[in-house]
Design an enzyme around this catalytic site. Sequence first.
Site, short mmCIF file in Angstrom:
data_model
loop_
_atom_site.label_atom_id
_atom_site.label_comp_id
_atom_site.label_asym_id
_atom_site.label_seq_id
_atom_site.Cartn_x
_atom_site.Cartn_y
_atom_site.Cartn_z
CG ASP A 1 -1.84 1.15 1.31
OD1 ASP A 1 -2.37 1.56 0.25
OD2 ASP A 1 -2.04 1.67 2.42
CG ASP B 1 -1.50 2.32 6.80
OD1 ASP B 1 -1.74 3.44 7.29
OD2 ASP B 1 -1.83 2.02 5.63
CG ASN C 1 -4.38 11.94 -5.72
OD1 ASN C 1 -5.19 11.81 -4.81
ND2 ASN C 1 -4.58 12.74 -6.75
N GLY D 1 -8.06 3.60 3.62
CA GLY D 1 -7.79 2.47 2.75
C GLY D 1 -8.80 2.21 1.67
CB SER E 1 -4.54 7.15 -3.51
OG SER E 1 -4.32 8.45 -4.02
CG ASP F 1 -1.85 7.53 0.46
OD1 ASP F 1 -0.85 8.11 0.03
OD2 ASP F 1 -2.93 7.51 -0.14
#
Length: 256
Positions: free
Chosen positions: A22, A201, A145, A65, A143, A24
């Site tokens: 992942d 996370d 982004n 998430g 995301s 972020d």
Amino acid sequence: MSHEKTTTRSRVPETIRAFLFDLDGVLTPTAVSHMHAWSRLFTPFLVERGAAPYVEADYFAHIDGKPRYEGVRDLLASRGIELPYGSPADAPGDDTVCALGNRKNSVFTATIAEEGVAPYPRSFALVEEAQRLGYAMAVVSSSKNAPEVLRAASLDGFFEVVVDGNVAAAHGIPGKPAPDTYTYGAELLGIASDACVVVEDAESGVRAGAAGDFGLVLGVDRGVGRATLEREGADIVVDELDEIIPDLHDIREDRP
């Protein structure tokens, strides 16, 4: 999810060939930027509608998430607020779920442009060492982004595959907590899912890893809590990702 125990000293099965990260909160601290953007979006929105105020726990319970529009929908549902779904082409605003999501994205991209992004140093240490040891690596993020964040953090050169919200939407792949985006990342790497580590996370991300046929689900505790990540299905929980580096060295030493 259960896994066969490895015969090495490592907590990481010796059959692992790839890491599916992942982004972020795992590789970059952009989760904090996302949290601030969501707070700036929903604090006035909920006040104007006389709903219970937005609190930090809402981010972890309803948003963290997940694909952006699903996070908007679930936060609104927690307050009993219904809006038309709208379309991803909606202009940023507050009259549809998609408009709210697009408004949040505008706030987030402005924050990234102003503040920049740096990877977590101890996550970067694992990325560098995993690359040196020959592991394949992909980023799997809800995301949209992700490519911009990876470039801003100078991480884009490390990953053969990036499965982000845009890729998922283009291919009709369900987002986390479904395991499908992680499974697709493994497919693009050409590596069986049970030879991959999912690194997460977020509660929804850990659930995604636990729901799939992956070799290991590695949780990094950025505030959700070790017990919560374990309850959602993490096989191992660490405070920092470089704690796994000695395990990779153990595997290498034990191989003929």
